[in-house]
Design an enzyme around this catalytic site. Structure first.
Site, PDB file in Angstrom:
ATOM      1  N   ARG A  26     -41.848 -32.982  11.096  1.00  0.00           N
ATOM      2  CA  ARG A  26     -42.858 -32.180  11.566  1.00  0.00           C
ATOM      3  C   ARG A  26     -42.883 -31.487  13.004  1.00  0.00           C
ATOM      4  O   ARG A  26     -43.282 -30.398  12.245  1.00  0.00           O
ATOM      5  CB  ARG A  26     -43.511 -33.565  12.994  1.00  0.00           C
ATOM      6  N   ASP A 104     -22.026 -44.151  17.055  1.00  0.00           N
ATOM      7  CA  ASP A 104     -21.048 -43.662  17.093  1.00  0.00           C
ATOM      8  C   ASP A 104     -19.631 -43.124  16.052  1.00  0.00           C
ATOM      9  O   ASP A 104     -19.583 -41.650  15.353  1.00  0.00           O
ATOM     10  CB  ASP A 104     -20.257 -44.203  18.021  1.00  0.00           C
ATOM     11  N   GLY A 105     -20.169 -43.787  14.767  1.00  0.00           N
ATOM     12  CA  GLY A 105     -19.537 -44.139  13.464  1.00  0.00           C
ATOM     13  C   GLY A 105     -20.444 -42.776  12.969  1.00  0.00           C
ATOM     14  O   GLY A 105     -19.924 -41.844  11.978  1.00  0.00           O
ATOM     15  N   ASP A 128     -26.838 -50.649  19.877  1.00  0.00           N
ATOM     16  CA  ASP A 128     -26.069 -51.355  21.211  1.00  0.00           C
ATOM     17  C   ASP A 128     -25.963 -51.030  22.522  1.00  0.00           C
ATOM     18  O   ASP A 128     -25.917 -51.076  23.456  1.00  0.00           O
ATOM     19  CB  ASP A 128     -24.530 -50.956  20.702  1.00  0.00           C
ATOM     20  N   GLY A 171     -24.315 -56.100  20.739  1.00  0.00           N
ATOM     21  CA  GLY A 171     -23.638 -54.895  21.510  1.00  0.00           C
ATOM     22  C   GLY A 171     -22.007 -54.329  21.181  1.00  0.00           C
ATOM     23  O   GLY A 171     -21.752 -53.331  21.925  1.00  0.00           O
ATOM     24  N   LYS A 212     -25.464 -78.746  42.619  1.00  0.00           N
ATOM     25  CA  LYS A 212     -26.559 -78.243  43.425  1.00  0.00           C
ATOM     26  C   LYS A 212     -28.065 -78.295  43.013  1.00  0.00           C
ATOM     27  O   LYS A 212     -28.586 -78.602  43.728  1.00  0.00           O
ATOM     28  CB  LYS A 212     -26.003 -76.294  43.671  1.00  0.00           C
ATOM     29  N   HIS A 216     -30.803 -77.073  33.696  1.00  0.00           N
ATOM     30  CA  HIS A 216     -31.075 -76.435  32.272  1.00  0.00           C
ATOM     31  C   HIS A 216     -29.977 -75.087  33.128  1.00  0.00           C
ATOM     32  O   HIS A 216     -30.471 -74.674  33.442  1.00  0.00           O
ATOM     33  CB  HIS A 216     -31.923 -76.963  31.444  1.00  0.00           C
ATOM     34  N   GLN A 252     -32.270 -58.767  15.959  1.00  0.00           N
ATOM     35  CA  GLN A 252     -33.040 -57.762  17.125  1.00  0.00           C
ATOM     36  C   GLN A 252     -32.550 -56.544  16.578  1.00  0.00           C
ATOM     37  O   GLN A 252     -32.950 -55.184  17.198  1.00  0.00           O
ATOM     38  CB  GLN A 252     -31.050 -57.591  17.402  1.00  0.00           C
TER      39      GLN A 252
END
EC number: 2.7.1.11
Length: 320
Positions: A26, A104-105, A128, A171, A212, A216, A252
């Site tokens: 555009r 980056d590639g 990432d 990542g 403590k 979970h 992701q």
């Protein structure tokens, strides 16, 4: 003078790539330029698979994940003879410049074309958030929401069964996505590629939490640090607590981009056209302190380093 521009997406896809293509198209058309879409990244460039785009070519894509131009990894591009064919294809089509959207590639490919005398502008498109010269990459915030939703769901079932859950986040060698998601999701333990990792130390911390009264826990870990299935077995053996690993994987990368990614991609796409019209080539676009910036693409690849968010990690430790 720039009259005709090509645009491609390369490497792993990221939500917001379509919005970036739209921004490039555009903005170029608004300046009276012609724009060509190249299919399937550098492979499509080598195979001369491209077509002219108009404003309707990018209608109704801003909300779509993935990339309608397609993307592909093309290791043959490292061969200078292959790159020469790409340059000849662009010259035969009358292209004056190329906008490359990817990680980056993909930047490395743009760098090599620039060194061959063909001006390129790189836009950071990867979940990432590992590209130098920018605070954020296109797709990062959408992936963050996806990871956070998964963590929230895992916490529901982990608390029901008093279970330890390990969630592996994408990542590669950058822990930004893991760290941000872990803080937002209240993860008790964070394992990042930037920080030395010892399974024994992690188990000691988990045992301390159990003593403590912790019923979970969720461990957020960046991919490639270790085998999460083996880590889960080790934690269960040492703690006696049921432990399960979840690899989020390519989920992701999908989904409709969140508002910030759409805005970021649109701004970067339009800015790339500004740079080309000003005579720039061999540059990569970024956002720093909410302002559009550009850097020498060679410098970004070879010399610039992304700072590790050590202060974020210290904050996380205080919260858990």
């Amino acid at each position: 003078m720039i009259r005709r521009i090509g645009v491609l997406t390369s490497g792993g896809d990221a939500p917001g790539m379509n919005a970036a293509i739209r921004g490039v198209v555009r903005a170029a058309l608004s300046e009276g330029l012609e724009i060509y879409g190249i299919y399937d990244g550098y492979q499509g460039l080598y195979e001369d698979r491209m077509e002219q785009l108009d404003r309707y070519s990018v209608s109704d894509v801003i909300n779509r994940g993935g990339t309608f131009l397609g993307s592909a990894r093309f290791p043959q591009f490292r061969d200078e003879a292959v790159r020469q064919v790409c340059v000849e294809n662009m010259q035969r089509r009358g292209l004056d410049a190329l906008v490359v959207i990817g990680g980056d590639g993909s930047y490395m490919g743009a760098k090599r074309l620039t060194e061959m005398g063909f001006p390129c502008i790189g836009l950071p498109g990867t979940i990432d958030n590992d590209v130098a010269g920018t605070d954020y990459t296109i797709g990062y915030f959408t992936a963050l929401e996806t990871v956070l939703e998964a963590i929230d769901r895992l916490r529901d079932t982990s608390s029901s069964h008093q279970r330890i859950s390990i969630v592996e986040v994408m990542g590669r060698h950058c822990g930004d996505l893991t760290l941000a998601a872990a803080i937002a999701g209240g993860c008790e333990f964070i394992v990042l590629p930037e920080v030395p990792f010892s399974p024994e130390d992690l188990v000691s911390e988990i045992k301390a939490g159990i003593e403590k009264g912790k019923k979970h826990a969720i461990v957020a870990i960046t991919e490639l640090v270790c085998d999460v299935d083996e880590l889960a077995k080790y934690i269960e053996k040492e703690t006696g607590r049921e432990t399960r690993s979840t690899v989020l994987g390519h989920i992701q990368r999908g989904g409709s981009p969140v508002a910030y990614d759409r805005i970021l991609a649109s701004r970067m796409g339009a800015y790339s056209i500004e740079l080309l019209q000003q005579g720039y080539g061999g540059r990569c676009v970024g956002i720093q302190n909410e302002k559009m910036v550009h850097h020498d693409i060679v410098d970004a690849i070879e010399n610039m380093k992304r700072p590790f968010k050590g202060d974020w990690l210290e904050t996380a430790k205080k919260l858990f």
